[in-house]
Design an enzyme around this catalytic site. Structure first.
Site, short mmCIF file in Angstrom:
data_model
loop_
_atom_site.label_atom_id
_atom_site.label_comp_id
_atom_site.label_asym_id
_atom_site.label_seq_id
_atom_site.Cartn_x
_atom_site.Cartn_y
_atom_site.Cartn_z
N SER A 64 -3.71 7.79 -2.17
CA SER A 64 -3.60 7.36 -0.77
C SER A 64 -4.90 7.48 0.01
O SER A 64 -4.96 6.99 1.15
CB SER A 64 -2.53 8.19 -0.07
OG SER A 64 -1.27 7.75 -0.47
N LYS A 67 -6.25 4.36 1.30
CA LYS A 67 -5.63 3.62 2.42
C LYS A 67 -6.56 3.42 3.62
O LYS A 67 -6.65 2.30 4.14
CB LYS A 67 -4.34 4.32 2.84
CG LYS A 67 -3.25 4.24 1.76
CD LYS A 67 -2.07 5.14 2.12
CE LYS A 67 -0.96 5.09 1.08
NZ LYS A 67 0.11 6.06 1.36
N TYR A 188 -1.95 -3.10 -5.08
CA TYR A 188 -1.98 -1.84 -4.32
C TYR A 188 -2.07 -0.64 -5.27
O TYR A 188 -2.82 0.31 -5.04
CB TYR A 188 -0.73 -1.75 -3.44
CG TYR A 188 -0.42 -0.35 -2.95
CD1 TYR A 188 -1.14 0.23 -1.91
CD2 TYR A 188 0.60 0.40 -3.55
CE1 TYR A 188 -0.87 1.52 -1.49
CE2 TYR A 188 0.88 1.68 -3.13
CZ TYR A 188 0.14 2.24 -2.10
OH TYR A 188 0.42 3.53 -1.68
N TYR A 240 0.43 12.34 7.32
CA TYR A 240 1.87 12.03 7.30
C TYR A 240 2.65 12.90 8.30
O TYR A 240 2.24 13.04 9.44
CB TYR A 240 2.43 12.19 5.88
CG TYR A 240 1.65 11.49 4.83
CD1 TYR A 240 1.40 10.12 4.90
CD2 TYR A 240 1.13 12.18 3.75
CE1 TYR A 240 0.69 9.46 3.92
CE2 TYR A 240 0.41 11.54 2.75
CZ TYR A 240 0.20 10.18 2.85
OH TYR A 240 -0.51 9.54 1.88
#
Ligand code: GLN
Length: 416
Positions: A64, A67, A188, A240
């Site tokens: 991640s 991202k 992705y 998050y």
């Protein structure tokens, strides 16, 4: 002399070395093969110096942490408006793999959760190969070396990608994704499988911290606006459902990944990369979080914990040979410029000439420049002669905005 910075990082590493809390991610089978004890820390300043300790060169999949960089690439390629049509900037307060969509628009809440990141990835090109190459080339530029995709991690994740596929299908159902769901998830997943090291992460983070200029190559790889936007979204959503606690306790824009990487970028100062595979319940590296807590506390790296600097830009105001000399220094931004203008407003020296000496000024921000020039213009309107001492040219083309200029003096006493 040996710089104590690496010794300090070594101390942090040693203090946390025995901490075996948390567990290695298991929903991607290949990640279970990671050595849980591997631990590396790297810090790169915006000047381009890297200090690193432990397993700083061990490769792991970026996951991640890709991202924010994919988001930055999408903003660069597509522009802010079209990215904003597809993905929002609100913290979701939910887990990374939640399908968090905004009520009316059905956009994913932000680009740091999977729903937003799958959408962002889809904006990087018109087919899977192009999108992956865009991500890989961009991450490589940021890391300063050619990175590669870990095919084993990618395959392993694709074998178990039901949840991301479900998210992609749902996004397509709402018209957010135009591309075919499988193709986007494949791209992705490749983007998430790019191998990096803790050192790579610190250099990549330092580019964001350095307003988009690569700290080592000095090349501008992101616009200032894109770097700011990316850091802002990292600050509000990068961790998050732990984002609020993170911002208050650590205060460094950051992004975590399930393979155990953690990247932080402190604007104007440094990028930090940590690798330690055991995760907490939010999917954030346990020792990585602790490293950041230590760095923030020990080194005063909290974003909200800044030194007041406004008044320090006026080094001296005094009358010399019947002229008012205003000696400035440092970096002049809004508050510093306000302070200078206050000094000029409250001047009761009555001299007919005011000399603005920027010889010790490092830099003026755009607003700092405009405010100082406006102050000079107003002095001129008051009927005073305004002179500028600028040996290093930090205030080029000092047009007051009405076609008038100050009298230029390169050094004190030597009138041009
Ligand atoms: N590739 C991972 C996923 O989509 C990334 C998640 C993460 O690192 N938090 O599940």
């Amino acid at each position: 002399m040996k710089s104590p910075v690496s010794d300090y990082l070594r101390e942090v590493l040693d203090d946390l070395a025995d901490d075996a809390d948390g567990a290695v991610a298991d929903y991607i089978p290949e990640l279970m093969n990671a050595d849980p004890d591997v631990f590396g820390i790297a810090l790169t300043t915006v000047d381009g110096r890297t200090h690193s300790v432990g397993n700083d060169e061990v490769e792991f999949s970026i996951q991640s942490i890709s991202k924010p960089f994919a988001y930055a690439a999408a903003l660069t390629d597509r522009g802010f408006d079209s990215v904003a049509d597809a993905v929002g900037v609100e913290p979701s307060g939910e887990a990374f793999n939640e399908l968090s969509l905004e009520g009316d628009s059905r956009r994913p809440k932000n680009a740091m959760i999977n729903a937003g990141a799958i959408t962002t990835h889809s904006l990087l090109g018109s087919d899977t190969e192009q999108r992956v190459e865009r991500a890989l080339a961009f991450f490589s530029t940021l890391a300063g070396r050619r990175l590669v995709v870990s095919e084993s991690v990618c395959r392993s994740e694709l074998d178990t990608a039901d949840r991301n596929l479900a998210i992609a299908h749902m996004l397509r159902n709402y018209g957010i994704l135009e591309e075919e769901a499988h193709a986007v998830v494949e791209g992705y997943t490749k983007q998430c499988s790019v191998n990096v090291t803790a050192r790579d992460l610190s250099v990549m983070g330092a580019t964001l911290a350095n307003a988009g200029v690569h700290p080592v190559s000095k090349e501008r790889v992101l616009s200032r606006a894109v770097a700011r936007q990316t850091l802002s979204v990292m600050a509000s959503s990068g961790m998050y459902d732990a984002a609020g606690h993170w911002l208050t306790a650590v205060g460094i824009p950051a992004k975590s990944g399930v393979s155990g990487g953690l990247l932080g970028a402190l604007p104007g100062q440094a990028g930090v990369g940590v690798f330690s595979p055991r995760l907490d319940s939010h999917g954030n590296s346990v020792r990585g979080v602790k490293v950041f807590e230590r760095l923030s506390d020990d080194m005063g790296l909290h974003l909200m914990d800044v030194e007041p600097y406004g008044s320090s830009v006026v080094r001296d105001i005094r009358v010399v040979d019947r002229e008012l000399v205003v000696e400035l220094q440092g970096v002049i931004q809004f508050t510093g410029a306000e302070n200078i203008l206050d000094g000029l407003e409250n001047d009761d020296s009555g001299t007919s000439t005011v000399v603005i000496d920027v010889g010790r000024v490092d830099r003026l921000s755009d607003v700092g420049r405009r405010m100082v020039l406006e102050g000079m213009r107003r002095l001129a309107l008051d009927g005073r002669t305004v002179a500028l001492v600028d040996p290093d040219g930090v205030l080029p083309d000092p047009d007051f905005g009405d076609g008038r200029y100050p009298e230029i003096r390169w050094s004190m006493g030597a009138k041009s």
